[in-house]
Design an enzyme around this catalytic site. Structure first.
Site, PDB file in Angstrom:
ATOM      1  N   SER A 164       0.849  -1.186   0.000  1.00  0.00           N
ATOM      2  CA  SER A 164       0.000   0.000   0.000  1.00  0.00           C
ATOM      3  C   SER A 164       0.893   1.247   0.000  1.00  0.00           C
ATOM      4  O   SER A 164       1.603   1.478  -0.969  1.00  0.00           O
ATOM      5  CB  SER A 164      -0.948  -0.035   1.208  1.00  0.00           C
ATOM      6  OG  SER A 164      -1.799   1.077   1.212  1.00  0.00           O
ATOM      7  N   THR A 165       0.887   2.029   1.083  1.00  0.00           N
ATOM      8  CA  THR A 165       1.684   3.253   1.118  1.00  0.00           C
ATOM      9  C   THR A 165       3.161   2.938   0.891  1.00  0.00           C
ATOM     10  O   THR A 165       3.745   2.126   1.597  1.00  0.00           O
ATOM     11  CB  THR A 165       1.519   3.957   2.472  1.00  0.00           C
ATOM     12  OG1 THR A 165       0.125   4.095   2.757  1.00  0.00           O
ATOM     13  CG2 THR A 165       2.182   5.327   2.458  1.00  0.00           C
ATOM     14  N   HIS A 191      -2.699  -0.494  -3.641  1.00  0.00           N
ATOM     15  CA  HIS A 191      -3.817   0.418  -3.422  1.00  0.00           C
ATOM     16  C   HIS A 191      -3.531   1.705  -4.195  1.00  0.00           C
ATOM     17  O   HIS A 191      -2.918   2.642  -3.689  1.00  0.00           O
ATOM     18  CB  HIS A 191      -3.989   0.714  -1.931  1.00  0.00           C
ATOM     19  CG  HIS A 191      -4.286  -0.514  -1.116  1.00  0.00           C
ATOM     20  ND1 HIS A 191      -4.055  -0.583   0.245  1.00  0.00           N
ATOM     21  CD2 HIS A 191      -4.807  -1.715  -1.463  1.00  0.00           C
ATOM     22  CE1 HIS A 191      -4.425  -1.776   0.687  1.00  0.00           C
ATOM     23  NE2 HIS A 191      -4.875  -2.473  -0.330  1.00  0.00           N
ATOM     24  N   MET A 284       0.100   0.874   5.014  1.00  0.00           N
ATOM     25  CA  MET A 284      -0.671   1.219   6.202  1.00  0.00           C
ATOM     26  C   MET A 284      -1.740   0.166   6.439  1.00  0.00           C
ATOM     27  O   MET A 284      -2.303  -0.384   5.504  1.00  0.00           O
ATOM     28  CB  MET A 284      -1.328   2.587   5.995  1.00  0.00           C
ATOM     29  CG  MET A 284      -1.986   3.170   7.213  1.00  0.00           C
ATOM     30  SD  MET A 284      -0.772   3.908   8.304  1.00  0.00           S
ATOM     31  CE  MET A 284      -1.845   4.812   9.428  1.00  0.00           C
ATOM     32  N   ASP A 287      -4.211  -4.979   5.648  1.00  0.00           N
ATOM     33  CA  ASP A 287      -4.621  -5.746   4.478  1.00  0.00           C
ATOM     34  C   ASP A 287      -3.520  -6.759   4.158  1.00  0.00           C
ATOM     35  O   ASP A 287      -2.359  -6.392   4.004  1.00  0.00           O
ATOM     36  CB  ASP A 287      -4.862  -4.814   3.293  1.00  0.00           C
ATOM     37  CG  ASP A 287      -5.530  -5.517   2.115  1.00  0.00           C
ATOM     38  OD1 ASP A 287      -6.103  -6.600   2.311  1.00  0.00           O
ATOM     39  OD2 ASP A 287      -5.480  -4.963   0.997  1.00  0.00           O
TER      40      ASP A 287
END
Length: 342
Positions: A164-165, A191, A284, A287
């Protein structure tokens, strides 16, 4: 930042209405404090020096100095993390912003009407919170992650990756280190906003020895190929006559992310069982936690990125602290670990 401190945010956009909408969205959160606004890039740099925000929400298309120029000027400055909100800017510009140090990209509707506010608000708040704890990605020299040789024989049938991030840069670094003859297919969930995954896959295809494609429903999953989940669609894996294929699907709907790392990992666990290798990179939240649990229950392996190299040590931490990781490695060593277990 302690748990009692509010995240200080500077809102930068050349549209007065956009500034008001973004300010209202963020100010409604008890942990966020909008300390100021700026109308263009030059004013943004002045306000960063004056207000010392934790996070800057930054439009890319602005007069005087555009968002990419602001990002270049902010490198090494006190505003350590930046969230970019895009309005009418191309996805290539958004990807360039991630390369330039943006922690997150949030899609901003071209026409910011009241009925579109809720559509953006959740992603924007999540991105600001993620950016507030993000660290700059590690910068390697040109030979820090050389392309490696493929193993003599494959022990896995698929490698599934979630991030993600900080994920676009992390996935790029990992895939660039893998050889063209990597013996199994790779499936990736990131994401990213709608419209970004296609150009991202195209760019990686030009940088990697691997073939990189945006996933399409029914696409064969082949050795030496990495598929990137299409934004807004879950990526799953199905098997037919011992061959693997991508499934691009809207369900399940009631999950925090679509695409979801959990959904991809659980699908791989069900399809390829013990011949599955999962990789959880920077991001973050958690998930990938339940998906990693499914892979381990099926007899597969999980690698997590170490805290030292993560932009945000959230997703890997959740898997590691649950005792689900087979091993952990810094990003600079992750390709070698993947090869050793493939």
């Amino acid at each position: 930042m302690t748990g009692t401190q509010r995240i200080r945010v500077l809102v930068v956009d050349d549209s007065a209405f956009a500034r008001k909408v973004i300010r209202d969205v963020l100010s409604a959160q008890p942990d966020l404090d909008v300390v100021g606004t700026a109308r263009d890039g030059l004013e943004a740099l002045e306000k960063v020096g004056e207000l010392l925000p934790d996070v800057v929400t930054l439009d890319l298309a602005m007069p005087n100095l555009d968002g990419l120029g602001v990002l270049a000027a902010l490198r090494g400055r006190a505003a350590k993390v930046v969230v970019v909100s895009i309005a009418g800017s191309s996805s290539e510009q958004g990807l360039a912003a991630l390369d330039a140090g943006a922690a997150e990209v949030v899609h901003k509707p071209t026409a910011l009407a009241t009925d579109r506010l809720f559509e953006m608000s959740g992603d924007l708040v999540r991105a600001v919170r993620a950016a507030s704890v993000a660290r700059p990605p590690a910068v390697d020299g040109p030979d820090a992650t050389p392309r490696l040789a493929a193993p003599l024989a494959a022990t896995k049938r698929v490698v599934v990756i979630g991030a993600s991030t900080g994920g676009p840069n992390a996935v790029s670094r990992l895939l660039k280190a893998l050889p063209a003859d990597f013996p199994v297919p790779i499936a990736v969930v990131l994401h990213l906003p709608t419209g970004y995954t296609g150009p991202y896959a195209e760019r990686l295809d030009g940088l990697c020895a691997l073939t990189v494609r945006e996933a399409e429903d029914g696409m064969p999953l082949a050795a030496g190929t990495a598929v990137i989940a299409r934004a807004g669609y879950h990526l799953k894996i199905r098997e037919e006559a011992r061959a693997l294929f991508a499934v691009s699907d809207l369900s399940p709907v009631r999950v925090p992310h679509r695409p979801s790392v959990d959904v991809l990992f659980a699908s791989a666990a069900e399809t390829t069982g013990p011949a599955t290798l999962g990789v959880v990179l920077t991001g973050m939240g958690d998930d990938g936690l339940e998906g990693s649990r499914a892979i381990r229950a099926a007899g597969g392996e999980i690698l997590t990125e170490t805290e030292a190299s993560c932009v945000v040590y959230g997703m890997p931490r959740s898997v590691w602290e649950a005792g689900l990781a087979t091993a952990e490695a810094p990003l600079s060593r992750m390709a070698a670990e993947v090869l050793a277990r493939s």
